[in-house]
Design a protein around this motif. Sequence first.
Motif, short mmCIF file in Angstrom:
data_model
loop_
_atom_site.label_atom_id
_atom_site.label_comp_id
_atom_site.label_asym_id
_atom_site.label_seq_id
_atom_site.Cartn_x
_atom_site.Cartn_y
_atom_site.Cartn_z
N HIS A 48 -9.07 -5.93 -6.92
CA HIS A 48 -8.67 -4.33 -6.49
C HIS A 48 -9.07 -3.81 -8.18
O HIS A 48 -8.36 -3.96 -9.03
CB HIS A 48 -7.73 -3.78 -5.39
N MET B 227 -13.65 -0.08 -0.78
CA MET B 227 -12.53 -1.02 -0.95
C MET B 227 -12.66 -1.83 0.52
O MET B 227 -11.87 -2.53 1.27
CB MET B 227 -11.09 -0.11 -0.09
N ALA C 282 -11.01 -6.72 -1.74
CA ALA C 282 -11.42 -6.33 -3.16
C ALA C 282 -12.78 -7.03 -2.62
O ALA C 282 -13.70 -8.16 -2.75
CB ALA C 282 -10.83 -7.30 -4.34
N GLN D 59 -13.53 5.99 -5.52
CA GLN D 59 -14.10 4.79 -6.30
C GLN D 59 -15.12 5.31 -6.64
O GLN D 59 -15.63 4.54 -7.87
CB GLN D 59 -14.53 3.94 -4.72
N THR E 26 -8.11 -4.15 3.42
CA THR E 26 -8.93 -3.40 1.97
C THR E 26 -9.60 -4.44 1.71
O THR E 26 -8.13 -5.94 1.31
CB THR E 26 -8.41 -2.85 0.93
N ASN F 5 -3.28 -8.26 -0.92
CA ASN F 5 -4.19 -9.00 0.25
C ASN F 5 -2.53 -9.21 1.25
O ASN F 5 -1.61 -9.13 1.21
CB ASN F 5 -4.89 -10.32 0.37
N THR G 28 -7.51 1.16 -6.20
CA THR G 28 -6.42 1.14 -5.85
C THR G 28 -5.65 -0.42 -5.63
O THR G 28 -6.80 -0.94 -6.63
CB THR G 28 -7.32 0.96 -3.61
N ASN G 29 -4.71 -0.90 -5.84
CA ASN G 29 -4.33 -2.12 -5.79
C ASN G 29 -3.15 -2.82 -4.88
O ASN G 29 -2.63 -3.64 -5.34
CB ASN G 29 -3.67 -1.87 -7.20
N GLN H 278 -5.73 -10.90 -5.06
CA GLN H 278 -5.86 -9.88 -5.13
C GLN H 278 -6.00 -8.56 -5.85
O GLN H 278 -6.79 -8.29 -5.55
CB GLN H 278 -6.94 -9.76 -3.55
N ALA H 279 -4.36 -8.56 -6.70
CA ALA H 279 -4.31 -7.38 -7.64
C ALA H 279 -4.16 -7.65 -8.34
O ALA H 279 -4.38 -9.28 -9.23
CB ALA H 279 -3.27 -6.60 -6.45
N ASP I 93 0.56 -1.22 -0.56
CA ASP I 93 0.05 -0.36 -0.06
C ASP I 93 0.79 0.88 0.46
O ASP I 93 1.38 1.75 1.18
CB ASP I 93 -0.95 0.07 1.03
#
Lengths: 530, 664
Positions: A408, A369, A392, A343, A390, A416, A412-413, B89-90, A43
């Motif tokens: 995501h 998120m 997804a 978003q 966050t 986890n 955001t990307n 998850q990305a 992040d």
Amino acid sequence: MTRADVDPVELAVFQSAVHSIAEEMGAALRRTALSPNIKERRDYSCAVFDSRGRVIAMGDHMPVHLGSMPMSVLAAIEAIEFAPGDIAVLNDPYAGGTHLPDITMVLPVYQVKRDRAAFYVCNRAHHADVGGAHAGSMGPAREIFQEGIRIPPVRIVRAGEIDRDVLSLILLNVRTPREREGDLDSQIGACRVGEQRVHELVEKYGFMRAEALIEELLDYSQRLVRAQLREMPEGEFVAEDWLDDDGVSDEPRRIAVRLRFDPGAGELHADFAGSSAQVEGSVNAVRAITLSACFYVLRCLLPRDAPATAGILRPFTLTTVPGSIVDARPPAPVAGGNVETSQRIVDVLLRALAQAVPERVPAASAGTMSNLTIGGTDPRTGEAFTYYETTAGGMGARPGLDGISGVHTHMTNSLNTPIEALEYAYPFRMIRYAYRDGSGGAGKFRGGDGLIRELELLADAQVTLLADRRRFRPYGLEGGEDGAPGQAVVTQGETGSEKKLPGKTSLRLAKGDRLGIETPGGGGWGKRAR
Amino acid sequence: MRVAIDTGGTFTDCVYLADGRLQAVKVFSTPSDPSRAVMNGLARIGVDVSLELRHGTTVGTNTMLERTGARVAFVTTAGFEDTIAIGRQARASLYDWFAPAPVCLVPRELRFGVPERVSAEGEILRSPTGEELTALVEQVRASGAESVAISLLFSFTNPETECRVEAALGSLGIPVSVSHRILPEFREFERASTTVVNAYLAPRMESYLLQLEKRAKEQQSRARVDVMQSSGGIIAARLGAQEPVRTVLSGPAGGVIGACRVARWAGFERIIGFDMGGTSTDVFLADIAAGGAQLTRESVVGGVPIGLSMLDIHTAGAGGGSIACFDAGGMLRVGPESAGAEPGPICFGSGARATVTDADFLLGRLDAESFLGGGVQLHPERTEQLMCECKGPLATAEEFAAGIVRVVETQMEKAIRVISVERGHDPRAFTLVAFGGCGPLHACSLARSLRIPTVLIPALPGALSAVGILLADTVRDYSRTVMLPGDAIENLQAIFAELEQSAGEEFAAEGLDGTAHRSLDLRYRRQGYELNVEYDAQSPHRSLEAFHALHRRRYGFAQESRPVEIVNLRLRMIAAGESYAAEKRTLVPGNGRTALVTTRKIYFHGKFQESRIYRREALVPGDAIEGPALITEYTSATLLPPGCRAQVDGFDNLVIAVGGEVKE
């Protein structure tokens, strides 16, 4: 056509070189940080700026950070008389920041024997706690003063030495000072890695040549955007969407936009008039976030490998009403503006864009998120912990393609936290991590499914949820159905009784309690065949 | 006799030692059954009584790229069946609304949960009952799976349950891959993904390698078959068949080892390898003094993460066949689209879109007579005309061609930066070892832009992978996760000794004499990534000092006062390969006149310059050639720009001193 003295080849060489500086800073940050949110979830974002504070390269990190970082650099330049070896730190949303957990560092890169910075390198990382009323600093505040420590642009490093006064002041105001100190060290290290690489770049090209190439790179981005905008249909396209509430009252909040395409001039204008006034709860977005969302959408219209630079915004004008939910003024709280409202702004922009070029725009993605923060004391060590994650949801269906499940999207990307990293670091046990079947909106192309994430607390803790899309579902397009709304449920450990949580709330939970989060699915695209 | 065989897309290269010299044989590959080409090669060589076949294979890579692996059942802790698909998850592409869904090798109906749980501390919280295991076996049987991957949460801290599940599923008679043995490390997705890749490859690789072994034994009953791993070490084919995930980059790994060996003989310790082929280019970095090529545990092959230690081979999606075009902003782009074999480049006669090879041809850098031994006819007029049509805003076809070359070389430069500068290495301290069909053509120019002073073009640049496979050591890695505080560094002897004993026994059982190399993975407490430093048995605290220094160099800071954590103890067991050292021939100063074929105009720095064309086969040690020149050979050609000077060394390598640009 390109500038006479810069050929397309040299430009490509230069662009690659600057981009890899931003990527390399990110790698250094991830490999040295302490908090799972930075080392595992990545992040963070890194970028390189020219002497005038214009962004010339961004790492492929977090869009919500990237589009708003130029404001940080400008704020730092304005506030500080930099000298070589200095690094500025800041997080104040009203002076170059976005929300308080995002702490930004700016390092001016000096040419040898010059007294003005020739470049700036910058990184921003989300810290899992910056103090304030709620552990994790993402709770339902009424004023920014409740959201944590506010850091105006100040020097955390002077002439190469960490300023212990500033550092102590920050660390005294947060719940997990040792982890914060480690992460701040990593950010400083990443700045220095960037500085070193910029020096090598200037050594290779010479400063004058580098300046010429920067101008050309910015012009090139501008040409790419204008080429796209010239292909757009002329006219005005209006759209609105809603946030469920602001976490204080139940009243839905409106985000509205009027997009005006001028293909003749190759320009785009976005006017957010009609959006709600700023609110008591934390879903206020500062203007930097709104601009960031616009930047993201413009960048998505370009080819995949186009550089993300300040040139992209040249053919674009943004109008916001000061004091509105998309251009908040102090002392409005803003924690959720960065993660939720950003978003929704994208959702509204896409809804308007879909009227202009329906074949190029996906249906709404999860649009939240689903931020979860948990804080308390880890019984295994007796130390305080703060956790941020966050989750997804589903991606909106695309014309020609189903949406992807559990990924995501848009602003955001982050990744986890691996379960095996999470249970080492925090007193939790994961119960379930799965796709939420059937949550994607039906259609000719299906929206992606959301996720289910369920954990058990192994210690008493304060739990904060900041999520949206409970009432207003992710929209389908062209006859596709909406995605399923999100929800969260607490199961009490002792009694087994279940309680549905509102989207935005903070509460004390006991050891043995379980928290399950289900994220929204994406909207469908096109009518389902009978 | 030891024979190394590297199977490529077009050719299968066989290399062996005869009379103390390296010999190479090339046969056409047989993609439908690659072992046929292997046998053809062996037949050409003529096998004597003690065949020791070493193989570099693309079967694993191709199975991944073509998605032709087994139907894999994935077995994990109940509640987490989808994690193999959710991944991290990305999204891979930040700004692409139309990106395809990521690859998952296990479809939904093949994911199974076991009711069990192990805690982070390794305590078994819930065990599956006998009935539950029986039910699982029946479900997997009914699913029609051809292979099984088991990866339970925290199995690396306590493998007991995973072993029970393995034992139960063993009754199915299909290959079973188990995560705590394949990759005993934290991060469940990466461990599971690696285990699934193993299961995905297992049936096919097992039958391929066992078939190869059988055929070799038919030829010669005591034949031994080994296979190259992605980590650069050789293992027995039998073991390769069990853990095929270790051989996904088998062929390119041979190139790394080959380049390192050749460079060391020639006296170069720090190299950057540059293997440029038709559609892609592999680059890697090796500091031979510091243990050779770099290893990574973050590889992605065919879109699937593999967490095993593999040679850090970075692949750029551009090569000789990559297509060039202008984008909407007017920037020249090359690749990733490739003309492939069909339609191929313009100059081959049927393609219509400009490629790197066409640019090279137009600029006079390909030799129409000798190209692939004269096996492919090149079309100069067609190339000139079509290149002119593609040239966009540029003034001439030559300028366009020169632009293509510069852009593609920029991509190569970027790839090299990823493995050098981005990892904290200054390319100026390295020698560029160029091989593959197109490597030697672009090497000097690339070296110039990276300011690499020396380029080495090995003898046999087309068969370098096979050379590497022949000469590679037998290597196996052992590790133990300990999670100890830095103070414990003085007390690691016993654990290392234990590891070393079991490794030594394994090697001895195969008749190998191994040497142990010890290292430590260290990090500051609570970091997520480690740095690997050598373990100094005499004064272990030196490893800590080395860690702080490395951390400062790589990441811009270090703090001696901060607590350090010892994460893994690593033991690398090495049995030396062929004790071959190339014979160094005496240099006789010469100017290569007997190898001079003709002169021709080649384009450098904006204009055509008269350049000499040499045949490499006719050059002898000591010959020195000044650029501008082109040195051609069967599968490749070396371009020597003005200002560069090549000398043939005592091993028939071309050693090129890269001078500054000469502009008139």
